[in-house]
Design a protein around this motif. Sequence first.
Motif, short mmCIF file in Angstrom:
data_model
loop_
_atom_site.label_atom_id
_atom_site.label_comp_id
_atom_site.label_asym_id
_atom_site.label_seq_id
_atom_site.Cartn_x
_atom_site.Cartn_y
_atom_site.Cartn_z
N LEU A 1 -22.26 21.00 -2.21
CA LEU A 1 -22.77 19.72 -1.72
C LEU A 1 -23.16 19.89 -0.26
O LEU A 1 -22.29 19.98 0.61
N ASP A 2 -24.45 19.95 0.03
CA ASP A 2 -24.93 20.22 1.38
C ASP A 2 -24.78 18.98 2.25
O ASP A 2 -25.62 18.09 2.23
N VAL A 3 -23.69 18.94 3.02
CA VAL A 3 -23.37 17.74 3.81
C VAL A 3 -23.86 17.85 5.25
O VAL A 3 -23.56 17.00 6.09
N GLY A 4 -24.64 18.89 5.55
CA GLY A 4 -25.19 19.04 6.89
C GLY A 4 -24.17 19.62 7.86
O GLY A 4 -23.05 19.98 7.48
N GLY A 5 -24.57 19.70 9.11
CA GLY A 5 -23.71 20.27 10.14
C GLY A 5 -22.89 19.22 10.85
O GLY A 5 -22.92 18.04 10.51
N VAL A 6 -22.15 19.67 11.87
CA VAL A 6 -21.33 18.76 12.66
C VAL A 6 -22.12 18.28 13.88
O VAL A 6 -23.06 18.93 14.33
N ARG A 7 -21.73 17.14 14.38
CA ARG A 7 -22.34 16.61 15.60
C ARG A 7 -21.65 17.19 16.83
O ARG A 7 -20.47 17.57 16.78
N ASP B 1 -32.24 14.53 9.46
CA ASP B 1 -32.59 13.87 10.72
C ASP B 1 -31.36 13.48 11.54
O ASP B 1 -31.47 12.87 12.60
N GLY B 2 -30.15 13.82 11.05
CA GLY B 2 -28.93 13.54 11.78
C GLY B 2 -28.26 12.22 11.44
O GLY B 2 -27.18 11.92 11.97
N SER B 3 -28.89 11.43 10.59
CA SER B 3 -28.33 10.12 10.26
C SER B 3 -27.26 10.23 9.17
O SER B 3 -27.19 11.22 8.45
N LEU B 4 -26.43 9.22 9.06
CA LEU B 4 -25.41 9.17 8.02
C LEU B 4 -26.07 9.12 6.65
O LEU B 4 -26.92 8.28 6.39
N ASP B 5 -25.65 10.02 5.77
CA ASP B 5 -26.21 10.08 4.42
C ASP B 5 -25.23 9.41 3.46
O ASP B 5 -24.25 10.03 3.02
N GLU B 6 -25.47 8.15 3.14
CA GLU B 6 -24.56 7.38 2.31
C GLU B 6 -24.49 7.91 0.88
O GLU B 6 -23.42 7.89 0.25
N GLU B 7 -25.61 8.38 0.36
CA GLU B 7 -25.62 8.86 -1.02
C GLU B 7 -24.76 10.11 -1.16
O GLU B 7 -23.97 10.24 -2.13
N LEU B 8 -24.86 11.04 -0.22
CA LEU B 8 -24.04 12.24 -0.26
C LEU B 8 -22.56 11.90 -0.05
O LEU B 8 -21.68 12.50 -0.67
N LEU B 9 -22.29 10.95 0.84
CA LEU B 9 -20.91 10.53 1.07
C LEU B 9 -20.32 9.96 -0.21
O LEU B 9 -19.17 10.26 -0.56
N ALA B 10 -21.09 9.14 -0.92
CA ALA B 10 -20.62 8.56 -2.18
C ALA B 10 -20.30 9.66 -3.19
O ALA B 10 -19.27 9.62 -3.88
N MET C 1 0.86 -1.19 0.00
CA MET C 1 0.00 0.00 0.00
C MET C 1 0.89 1.24 0.00
O MET C 1 1.48 1.60 1.02
N LYS C 2 1.01 1.84 -1.15
CA LYS C 2 1.89 2.99 -1.31
C LYS C 2 1.07 4.21 -1.69
O LYS C 2 0.22 4.15 -2.58
N PHE C 3 1.36 5.33 -1.00
CA PHE C 3 0.61 6.56 -1.26
C PHE C 3 1.47 7.56 -2.02
O PHE C 3 2.69 7.61 -1.87
N GLN C 4 0.81 8.36 -2.83
CA GLN C 4 1.44 9.50 -3.46
C GLN C 4 0.36 10.54 -3.74
O GLN C 4 -0.82 10.23 -3.80
N GLY C 5 0.78 11.78 -3.92
CA GLY C 5 -0.19 12.82 -4.20
C GLY C 5 -0.88 13.33 -2.96
O GLY C 5 -0.43 13.14 -1.83
N VAL C 6 -2.02 13.99 -3.17
CA VAL C 6 -2.77 14.61 -2.08
C VAL C 6 -3.70 13.57 -1.45
O VAL C 6 -4.43 12.86 -2.15
N LEU C 7 -3.67 13.47 -0.13
CA LEU C 7 -4.49 12.50 0.58
C LEU C 7 -5.81 13.17 1.01
O LEU C 7 -5.81 14.22 1.64
N PHE C 8 -6.91 12.51 0.69
CA PHE C 8 -8.26 13.06 0.83
C PHE C 8 -8.92 12.51 2.08
O PHE C 8 -9.05 11.30 2.24
N PHE C 9 -9.32 13.41 2.96
CA PHE C 9 -10.03 13.05 4.19
C PHE C 9 -11.45 13.60 4.09
O PHE C 9 -11.72 14.75 4.48
N PRO C 10 -12.38 12.82 3.52
CA PRO C 10 -13.74 13.33 3.31
C PRO C 10 -14.46 13.62 4.62
O PRO C 10 -14.17 13.00 5.66
N VAL C 11 -15.38 14.55 4.57
CA VAL C 11 -16.28 14.78 5.70
C VAL C 11 -17.33 13.67 5.70
O VAL C 11 -17.47 12.93 4.73
N THR C 12 -18.06 13.56 6.79
CA THR C 12 -19.15 12.60 6.87
C THR C 12 -20.48 13.35 6.78
O THR C 12 -20.84 14.07 7.72
N PRO C 13 -21.21 13.22 5.68
CA PRO C 13 -22.47 13.95 5.53
C PRO C 13 -23.57 13.38 6.43
O PRO C 13 -23.67 12.15 6.60
#
Length: 302
Positions: free
Chosen positions: A269-275, A17-26, A1-13
């Motif tokens: 992309l409206d990913v909602g607020g933070v918990r 109702d506060g639940s995990l939004d899988e479609e927005l995350l995708a 497992m070798k990395f190069q380039g910019v590493l992406f740390f996505p937010v969790t949408p």
Amino acid sequence: MKFQGVLFFPVTPFAPDGSLDEELLARHIESGVAAGAGGVFVACGTGEFHALTPEEIERATRVAVTVTAGRVPVLAAAGGPVPVARDQAARIERAGADGILLLPPYLVTAPQQGLLRYAEEVTAAAELPCVFYQRGTARLTEATAARLAALPKVVGLKDGIGDIELMHRIVRAVRAVPGTDDFQFFNGLPTAEMTAPAYRGIGVGLYSSAVFAFAPEIALAFHRALATADEPLITTLLDEFYGPLVALRDEVPGYAVALVKAGVTIRGLDVGGVRAPLCDPTPEHTARLSKLIDHGLEVLGA
């Protein structure tokens, strides 16, 4: 497992109702991979790991694995109490991830041998390679780092402390261990671009880019400028975008995550607020962030 380039740390949408939004995350992850991410670290610090259930971490990991479809490595976070971290590691493996980002044990300050034991016990719960995140209560000496690098499943060390002298000693100590040529070091400080030139000078070229989550154009331009030693562009972006962003980030605890999430929403992309216990940026801070993003893009002519 070798990395190069910019590493992406996505937010969790999160949905209304506060639940995990899988479609927005995708959609968020696909956008980042298409933009040129070198790896996806899902459900980690920027993804509000601290506020997710083990089941949500597993679901988020599965989404990332499905979306990336092998184009780039996918890692997800495990951490906290040993039984919880072991459960998370097993779930991450079950979801098909390529590796684990091991966060520090919760609250307690441990001796060096205890940190090694923590890594051994958590990594034993899965067959995945692991990147150890040095921050908070997990501060390694160079001797411990060398021993950690010798563990069969530990393939990298991410630094979130920012002690350049210590990190330089760690790099040198690990490199002196036979068989560690492929061991990877990461700059994991918030808004890592601010310290990327210094880390590059001690042999740590990889870094996590929170900015990539909402302004990949700026993050990629900065990364290219570093690679090509384009000092004028590096200086301009640090002075006119990253520096002001850090100043805004430091005004409120937790903005290292909350501003990133607001930035993703600003970019469409409206990913909602933070918990809780984090808080969303105020309207004034959101407006300042929007202007900063616009200015960063203007600097690049984007």
